[in-house]
Design an enzyme around this catalytic site. Structure first.
Site, PDB file in Angstrom:
ATOM      1  N   GLU A   1      21.179  51.312 -36.866  1.00  0.00           N
ATOM      2  CA  GLU A   1      21.644  50.661 -38.099  1.00  0.00           C
ATOM      3  C   GLU A   1      20.782  51.058 -39.289  1.00  0.00           C
ATOM      4  O   GLU A   1      20.355  50.193 -40.074  1.00  0.00           O
ATOM      5  CB  GLU A   1      21.659  49.139 -37.934  1.00  0.00           C
ATOM      6  CG  GLU A   1      22.614  48.677 -36.871  1.00  0.00           C
ATOM      7  CD  GLU A   1      22.796  47.158 -36.825  1.00  0.00           C
ATOM      8  OE1 GLU A   1      22.091  46.439 -37.547  1.00  0.00           O
ATOM      9  OE2 GLU A   1      23.657  46.705 -36.047  1.00  0.00           O
TER      10      GLU A   1
ATOM     11  N   GLU B   1      25.768  48.527 -29.438  1.00  0.00           N
ATOM     12  CA  GLU B   1      25.362  47.113 -29.443  1.00  0.00           C
ATOM     13  C   GLU B   1      26.648  46.316 -29.426  1.00  0.00           C
ATOM     14  O   GLU B   1      27.525  46.545 -30.268  1.00  0.00           O
ATOM     15  CB  GLU B   1      24.583  46.804 -30.722  1.00  0.00           C
ATOM     16  CG  GLU B   1      23.197  46.309 -30.476  1.00  0.00           C
ATOM     17  CD  GLU B   1      22.388  46.226 -31.754  1.00  0.00           C
ATOM     18  OE1 GLU B   1      22.603  45.302 -32.535  1.00  0.00           O
ATOM     19  OE2 GLU B   1      21.538  47.105 -31.970  1.00  0.00           O
TER      20      GLU B   1
END
Ligand code: GAL
Length: 866
Positions: free
Chosen positions: A459, A534
């Site tokens: 991210e 994720e």
């Protein structure tokens, strides 16, 4: 006395004298001092410009063949703590691995995001050791597997080097500073900056430290690279690249011999040599030599049969062995395909993965092999076959365990590139250190067969800009230069990252929390392999249930607990079922990595952003304003200090969610699980929904023998729900069916009052090595032996014999009780006590547990000789 013990240990290690490499665990007998805690109210900015001068490896930003350890840029006087003459007798003596943060206490006014513990600040570790005069021509290396963070090493008062990234492993060359025939003094300074992490990082030398002694001609640290470019059932070609170092000026002719063996389950060489090769080479100052061996009928490494081999590499001068280096490895093929997910040895394997942070709950960041092994055992029972090491390098022993236990690994590098997530986080280091860190990381880990991809980030803020594409491609290039046998990957939360060019920075694309984007991604990028890096991020507290059951994922809060109906998640996330559907609809996806396998310290979403904690404000003005506002409002305190994301709680107890994953990931295992518990004295006559997780396809539910109906799973349904059950105490039973046949059952009963304690150890014996552990679960039970699901009695422990109590826990995300206490209140019926062996002390162990008003219990265990 202390010094005498250290001296004995060292002399013992170096006897009998041997000419080859000696590598000694260097964890014992360090003197420790933590400087005064930094004021948490003070703006604690990191003086990186200063630190840079101490340990910056090189001025060259993207240096290709950078040395694997840092050299000081200038002589730096570290002060009196670095000197041999300094009297540290008032310092605390301890063994590594050590995490000062976990010792507590919890401080309400520290951020829950990093566990309300004081893990930051400056600290020193000192250790003296003797070097024999016979070792005058030897090389000495200090290997530090993990020091949090900005560690700097002095030897005999002189600055040797250091490494800032707290998750990195590195070594420094002590040779120029060592005094043979004398006492030598090591001093290590850590400077762990506050506001540098999104979770609990720990503080201290929290992984192993080694002292290695070699001849001038030796194999470099992480100096072998074993690859298997040709693999079939009949034959494997094993390539061994060896990096040979010669610290002397003169070149020498040596023989390099590599021999293959099988490795047993404990990691030792098993049986006779299988095949061997040798060649004469010149040991120049530094040189890489390649050797090829051919192995008939290789045993392939696989998740089900993780067969391992070892290459023993020897450097010989005539018949004298100058060095011996063991490299465990595995023979397997891996491929991420764009059409059909991940393939291991030519067959598709669905990635049933979890993300894991590095802490071990009550033990903090200090690495314990047994704690890690226990985590993996629990995860495997659930059906896990893969772990993503979010968001940093794991301990090397963790990778050894994954090799031996058949777990696939996404080995992750960092959480941030240039754009910061935390003011003092890795973004401070990225420009100067990314190449150095990345190359060292790959050198360290490249021989583990468990690793199937290198993750270059998570991210990162650069997912949507040009700079991100440049950096991502650069990092992938560095990885490929170091290891072309595995793909690169990256975890992305920005949906656009799949379509804006960023999807090409790595070989395999990972989406965080985007099951509804999988189909679109595959339509637009049919040639790029995909998986869920994720997933879910469901939040729950073991044993807590909220009524009425809300289907809105933002619900489920019970004070500072989360309802365990497994329907609740933050805005970006979803329950497990939604991700299962995403994966089942798009078979090209290789699988998922759930956030997270275990609860971890810090990040207690949805109670993380606690703006009643003043240190969450980063400027004086904001803080002053907040303080004023809070005073006016009457301060509300949020106690939460560990996460709710885990499928398993911090103590290692299974939450209900464990069983929805087990049902889905182990369809061949007959199982059924009922939730909630059935002790609802104040809910008589009220709607109390029952959910069932089963690997069957249908189930019939009974309340006190009366059928509440038979239900079957529809397409994309992963749980069975009886939402209108009216509560009456007694027995709930489910009978699950598969293909029309009885398959599994589960029973939950209303319990009587708590009357007794029940102890259960995860194993009966441990090794007397001073670091092995036994985990003992305490259940508070009624007279029938059923665990009382609401019991919170205080339990006191006493241990006699060959062990010590190292920590207690109960999985309560809001508790501020010290993990070090030899007593604890049960949380929803359960508690945990962790025993550690005492080095050299074998024999019986008796653990006693007592609790006022309840029948106590004791358990007999053993610590065995090494
Ligand atoms: C992700 C992040 C993780 C963790 C998780 C919680 O966005 O990558 O580190 O914070 O959210 O859901």
């Amino acid at each position: 006395m202390k010094r005498f013990l250290v001296f004995v240990a060292v002399v013992l290690l170096f006897l009998p004298y041997s000419s080859a490499r000696e590598r000694m665990l260097f964890n014992e007998g360090w003197s420790f001092k933590k400087e005064d805690p930094l004021s948490i109210q003070k703006d604690n900015r990191l003086d990186y410009e200063k630190i840079k001068k101490w340990i910056l490896p090189s001025g060259n930003r993207f240096l290709k063949n950078a040395p694997l350890y840092a050299q000081p840029q200038e002589k730096l006087n570290g002060g009196e703590y670095t000197e041999i003459s300094f009297d540290d007798s008032s310092w605390r003596v301890l063994n590594l691995p050590h995490d000062w943060g976990i010792e507590g206490p919890f401080v309400q006014d520290l951020p829950g995001e990093t566990a309300k513990l004081e893990w930051f600040g400056v600290a020193w570790y000192r250790k003296q050791f003797e070097v024999s005069s016979e070792d005058v021509n030897k090389q000495f290396f200090l290997e530090i597997d993990g020091a949090m963070s900005y560690s700097t090493v002095w030897c005999n008062g002189e600055l040797v080097g250091g490494w800032p990234y707290g998750y990195a492993s590195y070594q420094v060359d002590l040779t120029p500073y060592i005094k043979a025939g004398e006492k030598n003094q090591l001093a290590i300074r850590l400077d762990n900056p506050n506001i540098s992490s999104r979770w609990y990082p720990g503080g201290g030398i929290y992984r192993n430290v080694w002292l290695t002694k070699t001849n001038p001609i030796h194999i470099d640290q992480w100096g072998t690279f074993v690859t298997t470019p040709q693999v079939s059932a009949e034959k494997a070609e094993v390539h061994v690249a060896v990096s040979l170092a010669n610290a002397e000026k003169d070149h020498a002719q040596v023989v390099l011999r590599s021999t293959l063996y099988l490795q047993d389950k404990e990691g030792n060489i098993e049986g006779d040599a299988l095949v061997s090769t040798e060649q004469k080479v010149c040991a120049c100052s530094s040189k890489t030599v390649s050797q090829v061996l051919s192995l008939e009928q290789p045993k392939l490494w696989d998740v089900e049969h993780p067969d391992m081999y070892v290459v023993k590499t020897e450097v010989l001068n005539n018949e004298e062995v100058l060095d011996t280096y063991l490299t465990p490895f595995g023979i397997r093929t891996i491929e991420f395909t764009a059409e059909d997910g991940f393939h291991l040895n030519g067959r598709r394997v669905q990635l049933k993965g979890v993300c894991m942070h590095h802490d071990h709950g009550a033990l903090g960041a200090a690495f314990h092999t047994r704690a890690m092994e226990r985590q993996i055992e629990i995860l495997k029972e659930m059906g896990v076959n893969a772990i993503r090491t979010s968001h940093n390098l794991p301990a090397q022993e963790m990778l050894d365990l994954c090799d031996r236990m058949g777990i696939l690994v996404l080995d992750e590098f960092v959480d941030t590139w240039v754009m910061p997530k935390k003011e003092n986080g890795y973004s401070k280091l990225f420009v100067d250190w990314n190449e150095q860190d990345l190359r060292a990381f790959i050198h360290r880990d490249r021989n583990h067969p468990s690793i199937i991809a290198w993750s270059i980030g998570n991210e990162v803020g650069e997912q949507h800009n040009e700079q991100g594409i440049v950096i991502g491609k650069w990092l992938s290039t560095v990885v490929r230069e170091e290891d072309s046998t595995r793909p690169t990957t990256i975890g992305n939360d920005n949906p656009q990252a799949g379509f804006n060019g960023f999807e090409r920075v790595a070989d395999v694309f990972g989406y965080n929390y985007k099951p509804h984007f999988y189909a679109k991604f595959k339509e637009e990028n049919p040639e790029i392999p995909l998986y869920g890096s994720e997933t879910a991020s469901c939040i729950s507290t073991r044993g807590e249930y909220l009524f009425p059951v809300d289907n809105d994922k933002s619900g489920g809060k019970i004070g500072f607990y989360m309802s365990s109906y497994d329907l609740f998640a933050p805005g970006w996330a979803c329950p497990p079922d939604t991700e299962f559907e995403g994966q089942d609809r798009v078979k090209a996806s290789a699988g998922e990595f759930v956030w997270t396998g275990f609860d971890y310290l810090g990040e207690p979403t949805p109670f993380t952003a606690d703006m009643t904690v003043l240190s969450n404000y980063h400027s004086d003005e904001e803080r002053a304003q907040a303080e004023k506002d809070l005073k006016e409002a009457g301060k509300l305190t949020v106690p939460s200090r560990s996460s709710y994301f885990g499928i398993v709680d911090l103590a290692g107890f299974k939450k209900d969610r464990f069983y929805i994953y087990q049902a889905h990931w182990r369809p061949e295992l007959p199982m059924a699980h009922i939730l909630p518990h059935w002790n609802w004295a104040d809910r008589k006559g009220e709607i109390t929904p029952i959910h069932v997780y089963t690997s069957g396809d249908e189930a019939e539910l009974f309340l006190n023998g009366k059928s509440l109906g038979r239900k079957s799973k529809g397409e994309y349904e992963y749980r069975l729900r009886w939402d209108d059950v009216v509560y009456e105490p007694g027995e709930v039973k489910v009978i699950a069916y598969k293909n029309g046949k009885e398959w599994a059952e589960d029973v939950v009963k209303t319990t009587g009052n708590a009357t007794q304690l029940k102890l259960e150890a995860d194993r009966q014996a441990m090794k007397a090595d001073g670091s092995d552990l036994i985990f003992i679960t305490v259940d508070i039970c009624d007279k029938e032996g059923l665990m009382h699901p609401k019991a919170s009695n205080k339990i006191e422990f006493e241990v006699k014999g060959a062990a010590e109590i190292v920590a207690t826990d109960n999985g309560d995300q809001t508790s501020h009780a010290s993990f070090l206490n030899p007593y604890i209140n049960a949380f929803n019926g359960k508690a945990l006590v962790i025993l550690r062996s005492v080095k050299g002390k074998s024999g019986n162990i008796i653990l006693k547990a007592k609790s006022k008003g309840l029948r106590g219990s004791q358990i007999k265990l053993k610590s065995t000789e090494l």
